[in-house]
Design an enzyme around this catalytic site. Sequence first.
Site, mmCIF file in Angstrom:
data_model
loop_
_atom_site.group_PDB
_atom_site.id
_atom_site.type_symbol
_atom_site.label_atom_id
_atom_site.label_comp_id
_atom_site.label_asym_id
_atom_site.label_seq_id
_atom_site.Cartn_x
_atom_site.Cartn_y
_atom_site.Cartn_z
ATOM 1 N N GLU A 6 0.846 -1.193 0.000
ATOM 2 C CA GLU A 6 0.000 0.000 0.000
ATOM 3 C C GLU A 6 0.882 1.243 0.000
ATOM 4 O OE1 GLU A 6 -3.254 0.568 -0.027
ATOM 5 O OE2 GLU A 6 -4.169 -1.372 0.450
ATOM 6 N N HIS A 34 -3.724 -2.925 -8.335
ATOM 7 C CA HIS A 34 -4.935 -3.545 -7.801
ATOM 8 C C HIS A 34 -6.020 -3.592 -8.883
ATOM 9 C CE1 HIS A 34 -7.965 -3.634 -4.189
ATOM 10 N NE2 HIS A 34 -8.074 -4.680 -4.972
ATOM 11 N N ASP A 69 -7.048 1.660 -7.909
ATOM 12 C CA ASP A 69 -5.686 2.012 -7.506
ATOM 13 C C ASP A 69 -4.640 1.144 -8.213
ATOM 14 O OD1 ASP A 69 -6.908 -0.005 -5.758
ATOM 15 O OD2 ASP A 69 -5.110 0.095 -4.528
#
Length: 139
Positions: free
Chosen positions: A70, A112, A122
């Site tokens: 992330e 993603h 994203d």
Amino acid sequence: MTHPVDRVIIHVTQTTYTKTRFVFESPRKKVSAHYVVRSADGHTSQCVRETDIAWHAGDWDYNTRSIGIEHEGWVDQSSYFTGVMYEASARLTAAICTRYGIPMDRTHIIGHYEVPGTDHTDPGPHWDWARYIRLVNGV
Ligand SMILES: [Zn+2]
């Protein structure tokens, strides 16, 4: 049971680094990634051990065979994608790829949004894939 890892999945948090850490540390929330990279300084923290399955991809097959990273920021705010964050993340991805023998290319390092069936976008249009793949390969 072993899960051969053959993908690194790039995410953007859509919230702050601190809130991401908080959410990922709540066991009842079935969202997590293995690592979170902070925008301002590239600081990286590990949330889930690589040997554990993280619930980041939203697809069981992809969850079991990928490492999720992330990045602090929002898909529509390019200013969060700092040079230090790209560099820190690329170093991490390079190390993961070396560890698992994953080719350092766009087939194996994916967003993603490229996971089948996902409705996530994203890391979004501002993520510089060419730059990122170059950094991962150390050039
Ligand atoms: Zn994501």
